[in-house]
Design a protein around this motif. Structure first.
Motif, PDB file in Angstrom:
ATOM      1  N   LEU A 204      28.884  -2.017 -24.197  1.00 42.51           N
ATOM      2  CA  LEU A 204      29.131  -2.895 -23.348  1.00 42.51           C
ATOM      3  C   LEU A 204      29.690  -4.145 -24.122  1.00 42.51           C
ATOM      4  O   LEU A 204      30.519  -4.825 -23.721  1.00 42.51           O
ATOM      5  CB  LEU A 204      27.919  -3.665 -22.516  1.00 42.51           C
ATOM      6  CG  LEU A 204      27.057  -2.478 -21.675  1.00 42.51           C
ATOM      7  CD1 LEU A 204      25.850  -3.117 -21.159  1.00 42.51           C
ATOM      8  CD2 LEU A 204      27.853  -1.763 -20.492  1.00 42.51           C
ATOM      9  N   ALA A 205      29.236  -4.510 -25.201  1.00 39.17           N
ATOM     10  CA  ALA A 205      29.956  -5.474 -25.998  1.00 39.17           C
ATOM     11  C   ALA A 205      31.304  -5.068 -26.433  1.00 39.17           C
ATOM     12  O   ALA A 205      31.987  -5.807 -26.480  1.00 39.17           O
ATOM     13  CB  ALA A 205      28.953  -5.833 -27.302  1.00 39.17           C
ATOM     14  N   ALA A 206      31.309  -3.977 -26.694  1.00 40.43           N
ATOM     15  CA  ALA A 206      32.995  -3.371 -27.121  1.00 40.43           C
ATOM     16  C   ALA A 206      33.617  -3.520 -26.021  1.00 40.43           C
ATOM     17  O   ALA A 206      34.933  -3.993 -26.197  1.00 40.43           O
ATOM     18  CB  ALA A 206      32.735  -2.030 -27.810  1.00 40.43           C
ATOM     19  N   ALA A 207      33.224  -3.107 -24.826  1.00 36.39           N
ATOM     20  CA  ALA A 207      34.271  -3.447 -23.500  1.00 36.39           C
ATOM     21  C   ALA A 207      34.361  -4.813 -23.432  1.00 36.39           C
ATOM     22  O   ALA A 207      35.672  -5.092 -23.073  1.00 36.39           O
ATOM     23  CB  ALA A 207      33.511  -2.737 -22.353  1.00 36.39           C
ATOM     24  N   ALA A 208      33.534  -5.681 -23.660  1.00 37.59           N
ATOM     25  CA  ALA A 208      33.713  -7.160 -23.240  1.00 37.59           C
ATOM     26  C   ALA A 208      34.744  -7.544 -24.404  1.00 37.59           C
ATOM     27  O   ALA A 208      35.639  -8.527 -24.003  1.00 37.59           O
ATOM     28  CB  ALA A 208      32.438  -7.687 -23.426  1.00 37.59           C
ATOM     29  N   GLU A 209      34.863  -7.112 -25.472  1.00 30.31           N
ATOM     30  CA  GLU A 209      35.759  -7.469 -26.782  1.00 30.31           C
ATOM     31  C   GLU A 209      36.965  -6.972 -26.219  1.00 30.31           C
ATOM     32  O   GLU A 209      37.869  -7.571 -26.542  1.00 30.31           O
ATOM     33  CB  GLU A 209      35.244  -7.186 -27.935  1.00 30.31           C
ATOM     34  CG  GLU A 209      35.882  -7.553 -29.219  1.00 30.31           C
ATOM     35  CD  GLU A 209      35.224  -7.112 -30.516  1.00 30.31           C
ATOM     36  OE1 GLU A 209      36.068  -6.441 -31.247  1.00 30.31           O
ATOM     37  OE2 GLU A 209      34.277  -7.427 -30.649  1.00 30.31           O
ATOM     38  N   VAL A 210      37.359  -5.775 -25.582  1.00 31.27           N
ATOM     39  CA  VAL A 210      38.590  -4.948 -25.790  1.00 31.27           C
ATOM     40  C   VAL A 210      39.073  -5.372 -24.396  1.00 31.27           C
ATOM     41  O   VAL A 210      40.383  -5.263 -24.232  1.00 31.27           O
ATOM     42  CB  VAL A 210      38.476  -3.418 -26.277  1.00 31.27           C
ATOM     43  CG1 VAL A 210      39.677  -2.813 -25.790  1.00 31.27           C
ATOM     44  CG2 VAL A 210      37.886  -3.490 -27.598  1.00 31.27           C
ATOM     45  N   ALA A 211      38.495  -5.150 -23.492  1.00 27.23           N
ATOM     46  CA  ALA A 211      38.739  -5.196 -21.866  1.00 27.23           C
ATOM     47  C   ALA A 211      39.642  -6.355 -21.566  1.00 27.23           C
ATOM     48  O   ALA A 211      39.493  -7.703 -22.244  1.00 27.23           O
ATOM     49  CB  ALA A 211      37.844  -5.080 -21.034  1.00 27.23           C
ATOM     50  N   PRO A 212      40.859  -6.227 -21.255  1.00 24.56           N
ATOM     51  CA  PRO A 212      41.671  -7.377 -20.871  1.00 24.56           C
ATOM     52  C   PRO A 212      41.012  -8.243 -19.641  1.00 24.56           C
ATOM     53  O   PRO A 212      40.325  -7.789 -18.689  1.00 24.56           O
ATOM     54  CB  PRO A 212      42.872  -6.829 -20.015  1.00 24.56           C
ATOM     55  CG  PRO A 212      42.469  -5.521 -19.649  1.00 24.56           C
ATOM     56  CD  PRO A 212      41.383  -5.069 -20.473  1.00 24.56           C
ATOM     57  N   ASN A 213      40.899  -9.680 -19.846  1.00 26.77           N
ATOM     58  CA  ASN A 213      40.300 -10.523 -18.833  1.00 26.77           C
ATOM     59  C   ASN A 213      41.316 -11.197 -18.043  1.00 26.77           C
ATOM     60  O   ASN A 213      41.666 -12.072 -17.736  1.00 26.77           O
ATOM     61  CB  ASN A 213      39.809 -11.960 -19.943  1.00 26.77           C
ATOM     62  CG  ASN A 213      38.860 -12.527 -18.843  1.00 26.77           C
ATOM     63  OD1 ASN A 213      38.252 -12.315 -17.871  1.00 26.77           O
ATOM     64  ND2 ASN A 213      38.765 -14.005 -19.375  1.00 26.77           N
ATOM     65  N   ALA A 214      41.785 -10.158 -17.168  1.00 29.10           N
ATOM     66  CA  ALA A 214      42.703 -10.293 -16.133  1.00 29.10           C
ATOM     67  C   ALA A 214      42.755  -9.357 -15.139  1.00 29.10           C
ATOM     68  O   ALA A 214      42.047  -8.138 -15.284  1.00 29.10           O
ATOM     69  CB  ALA A 214      44.161 -10.306 -16.654  1.00 29.10           C
ATOM     70  N   PRO A 215      43.417  -9.323 -14.035  1.00 27.33           N
ATOM     71  CA  PRO A 215      43.495  -8.141 -13.059  1.00 27.33           C
ATOM     72  C   PRO A 215      43.848  -6.601 -13.683  1.00 27.33           C
ATOM     73  O   PRO A 215      44.607  -7.011 -14.585  1.00 27.33           O
ATOM     74  CB  PRO A 215      44.467  -8.782 -11.979  1.00 27.33           C
ATOM     75  CG  PRO A 215      44.588 -10.216 -12.074  1.00 27.33           C
ATOM     76  CD  PRO A 215      44.343 -10.481 -13.497  1.00 27.33           C
ATOM     77  N   GLY A 216      43.460  -5.998 -12.744  1.00 28.40           N
ATOM     78  CA  GLY A 216      43.829  -4.357 -13.180  1.00 28.40           C
ATOM     79  C   GLY A 216      45.040  -4.318 -13.360  1.00 28.40           C
ATOM     80  O   GLY A 216      45.987  -4.753 -12.621  1.00 28.40           O
ATOM     81  N   GLY A 217      45.542  -3.392 -14.510  1.00 32.84           N
ATOM     82  CA  GLY A 217      46.993  -3.141 -14.753  1.00 32.84           C
ATOM     83  C   GLY A 217      47.331  -3.840 -15.777  1.00 32.84           C
ATOM     84  O   GLY A 217      48.473  -3.161 -16.507  1.00 32.84           O
ATOM     85  N   THR A 218      46.780  -4.922 -16.170  1.00 34.75           N
ATOM     86  CA  THR A 218      47.307  -5.499 -17.702  1.00 34.75           C
ATOM     87  C   THR A 218      46.900  -4.472 -18.971  1.00 34.75           C
ATOM     88  O   THR A 218      47.366  -5.030 -19.965  1.00 34.75           O
ATOM     89  CB  THR A 218      46.605  -6.877 -17.629  1.00 34.75           C
ATOM     90  OG1 THR A 218      45.043  -6.624 -17.881  1.00 34.75           O
ATOM     91  CG2 THR A 218      47.030  -7.688 -16.780  1.00 34.75           C
ATOM     92  N   ALA A 219      46.189  -3.505 -18.649  1.00 30.72           N
ATOM     93  CA  ALA A 219      45.849  -2.787 -19.968  1.00 30.72           C
ATOM     94  C   ALA A 219      46.960  -1.797 -20.266  1.00 30.72           C
ATOM     95  O   ALA A 219      47.253  -1.158 -21.093  1.00 30.72           O
ATOM     96  CB  ALA A 219      44.593  -1.845 -19.827  1.00 30.72           C
ATOM     97  N   VAL A 220      47.941  -1.764 -19.314  1.00 26.51           N
ATOM     98  CA  VAL A 220      49.380  -1.111 -19.538  1.00 26.51           C
ATOM     99  C   VAL A 220      50.337  -1.855 -19.406  1.00 26.51           C
ATOM    100  O   VAL A 220      50.491  -2.926 -18.832  1.00 26.51           O
ATOM    101  CB  VAL A 220      49.376   0.016 -18.548  1.00 26.51           C
ATOM    102  CG1 VAL A 220      48.030   1.088 -18.548  1.00 26.51           C
ATOM    103  CG2 VAL A 220      49.546  -0.499 -17.213  1.00 26.51           C
ATOM    104  N   GLY A 221      51.816  -1.420 -20.188  1.00 22.92           N
ATOM    105  CA  GLY A 221      52.918  -2.047 -19.759  1.00 22.92           C
ATOM    106  C   GLY A 221      54.016  -1.017 -19.555  1.00 22.92           C
ATOM    107  O   GLY A 221      53.789   0.357 -19.522  1.00 22.92           O
ATOM    108  N   GLY A 222      55.026  -1.451 -19.385  1.00 23.63           N
ATOM    109  CA  GLY A 222      56.541  -0.642 -19.095  1.00 23.63           C
ATOM    110  C   GLY A 222      57.499  -0.943 -19.742  1.00 23.63           C
ATOM    111  O   GLY A 222      57.543  -1.953 -20.370  1.00 23.63           O
ATOM    112  N   ILE A 223      58.586  -0.245 -19.328  1.00 24.10           N
ATOM    113  CA  ILE A 223      59.885  -0.495 -19.745  1.00 24.10           C
ATOM    114  C   ILE A 223      60.869  -0.959 -18.512  1.00 24.10           C
ATOM    115  O   ILE A 223      60.721  -0.260 -17.494  1.00 24.10           O
ATOM    116  CB  ILE A 223      60.585   0.550 -20.434  1.00 24.10           C
ATOM    117  CG1 ILE A 223      59.825   0.991 -22.011  1.00 24.10           C
ATOM    118  CG2 ILE A 223      62.137   0.339 -20.931  1.00 24.10           C
ATOM    119  CD1 ILE A 223      59.893  -0.364 -22.957  1.00 24.10           C
ATOM    120  N   ALA A 224      61.544  -1.918 -18.444  1.00 19.71           N
ATOM    121  CA  ALA A 224      62.284  -2.467 -17.456  1.00 19.71           C
ATOM    122  C   ALA A 224      63.250  -1.195 -17.089  1.00 19.71           C
ATOM    123  O   ALA A 224      64.264  -0.756 -18.129  1.00 19.71           O
ATOM    124  CB  ALA A 224      62.940  -3.553 -17.589  1.00 19.71           C
TER     125      ALA A 224
END
Length: 467
Positions: A204-224
């Motif tokens: 749980l502490a590891a997830a709190a440290e690593v998880a993005p503090n924002a809406p879902g989807g911010t853990a991934v990126g893309g290329i225009a």
């Protein structure tokens, strides 16, 4: 005819192309041979509704900086973009859902890492796993052994409980990594999460440290414009610097040469002699070239690796989809009675796609289940599945062009001692393996592995570790 070079790279997916780019940048001669008529591997381009789109991977995990760093290091003319829509949804037989419904359709929790929540008692977590499972997870067992070889499933079940594993962690692991949580250890899936877990002693502490503090989807990126552009740009720069890239060229076998080095015999009988060979294919291709049955990759397998990925991308005309009812898409939990295991609403997820499409036209991608042979075999079936998963009305007449893509050598099985020994023995003979079969699934793992291998082989100056 025999041709000589410094390295032959078998496979022109992103791993093989990155090795080629690093090799020629270091002054080596590199030849890439690809049996398909296109480069890119899982970064494959297609065209539908007048728009170039991804037929394979359409995003990358940001658990490392591998993609933006590759772009920066080689000045690739690409723009990294973030998803534009709200969080994806999870369709499951569990969860709060609607009274009498066959399943629930709920937004994915805001802050999780592979389903491991930063706060198990957060309402969006409780809605999916229920009060009892959330309370069990919140009472994490902190004195359990920390075993880097244990599967993600074993670690999560022991520390956080079976309910969280079943309803959230396993569905996300299957969706993101195409493997059940029982098949792979956490260090291989998410090195940053594992490092935080080792340091804190708490999932749980590891997830709190690593998880993005924002809406879902911010853990991934893309290329225009699509992820296919990354492979295209790497190939173009590699070729400009001297790499030879040959498509439509199958390899028959790889053997030690009569003198120093390795001999690669092509299907047409041509031989290429090189100091090194890098195999950057899928698991079946890698096993075959190393002279092993594909079952050698997974010591527990009872049959050779089977085709496991089928994607259907459809152009859909639907006013209901304009409201983006499931955000960027849907992940389907195992055991749920659907024909698809995932849905991506492409133009809801990526602004570049929305801007390129005609008004009222949407692009939807369905990932068929591995054992599905007829569930998504018609436009009517595609319309029905989109309706079920999104809760909107989509009719047969709303479905335009549909592209079906089959990946016959894509899913990477769990590691085994037998396969590891095979790879080490091959490396001693100048034959090296990279790509997902060596690094694990995802560009965040594949690109650093390919770059590190090239640095090792061609004495490229060391660079800082991806973070």
């Amino acid at each position: 005819m025999t041709v000589e070079t410094d390295v032959v790279i078998v496979g022109a997916g992103i791993a093989g192309l990155v090795v080629a780019l690093e090799a020629v940048t270091a002054g080596a001669r590199a030849t890439v041979v690809e049996s398909d008529d296109q480069i890119g591997g899982m970064l494959r381009r297609g065209r539908i509704a007048g728009v170039d789109i991804d037929l394979g991977a359409e995003s990358f995990a940001k658990r490392t900086d591998a993609v933006p760093r590759l772009i920066a290091d080689f000045a690739l003319p690409l723009e990294v973009v973030a998803p534009r829509s709200g969080p994806a949804h999870l369709v499951s037989q569990h969860g709060v859902g609607l009274p009498g419904a066959r399943w629930s359709r709920l937004p994915l929790p805001r802050r999780t890492v592979i389903g491991i929540p930063a706060d198990p008692l957060a309402p969006d977590v409780v809605a999916i796993v229920g009060d009892r499972a959330a309370e069990r997870a919140a009472a994490e067992v902190l004195d359990a052994p920390v075993d880097p070889t244990a599967s993600l499933a074993d670690v999560v079940e022991e520390r956080l409980g079976e309910g969280l594993l079943r309803d959230l962690v396993d569905p996300l692991c299957r969706s993101i990594y195409s493997q059940p949580a029982a098949a792979v250890p956490l260090p291989r899936l998410h090195p940053k999460m594992w490092e935080a877990f080792e340091r804190t002693g708490s999932l749980l502490a590891a997830a709190a440290e690593v998880a993005p503090n924002a809406p879902g989807g911010t853990a991934v990126g893309g290329i225009a414009g699509g992820m296919w552009r990354l492979a295209d740009a790497v190939a173009r720069v590699a070729a400009e610097r001297g790499a030879v890239i040959r498509t439509g060229t199958a390899v028959g076998r790889v053997d030690p040469a009569s003198g120093p080095g390795v001999a690669v015999t092509l299907a047409d009988g041509e031989t290429i002699r090189a100091d090194h060979v890098v195999i950057a294919t899928g698991p079946r291709g890698a096993a075959n070239l190393l002279g092993r049955d594909s079952r050698a990759i997974d010591a527990g397998a009872t049959a050779p690796i089977q085709p496991a990925v089928r994607l259907l991308t459809a152009a859909v005309t639907s006013d209901d989809l304009s409201a983006e009812p499931v955000g960027s898409g849907v992940i389907v939990a195992p055991g749920t009675c659907t024909a698809a295991k995932a849905l991506t609403h492409i133009d809801a997820k990526w602004a570049w796609a929305r801007e390129a499409l005609p008004e009222g036209t949407h692009l939807v991608r369905l990932s068929a289940r591995a054992d599905d042979t007829a569930g998504l075999d018609s436009a009517a079936a595609v319309a029905r599945e989109i309706s079920h998963l999104t809760g909107t009305r989509v009719d047969r007449g709303d479905i335009g062009e549909v592209i079906t893509t089959r990946w016959r050598d894509a899913v990477v099985p769990a590691e085994s001692d037998s396969w590891t020994a095979t790879v080490m023995d091959a490396a001693a003979r100048g034959i090296h393996v990279t790509g997902a079969v060596a690094a694990g699934t995802g560009l965040a793992s594949v690109i650093p592995h390919a770059r590190a291998l090239a640095h090792e082989l061609f004495a490229v100056p060391s660079v800082r570790k991806e973070s």
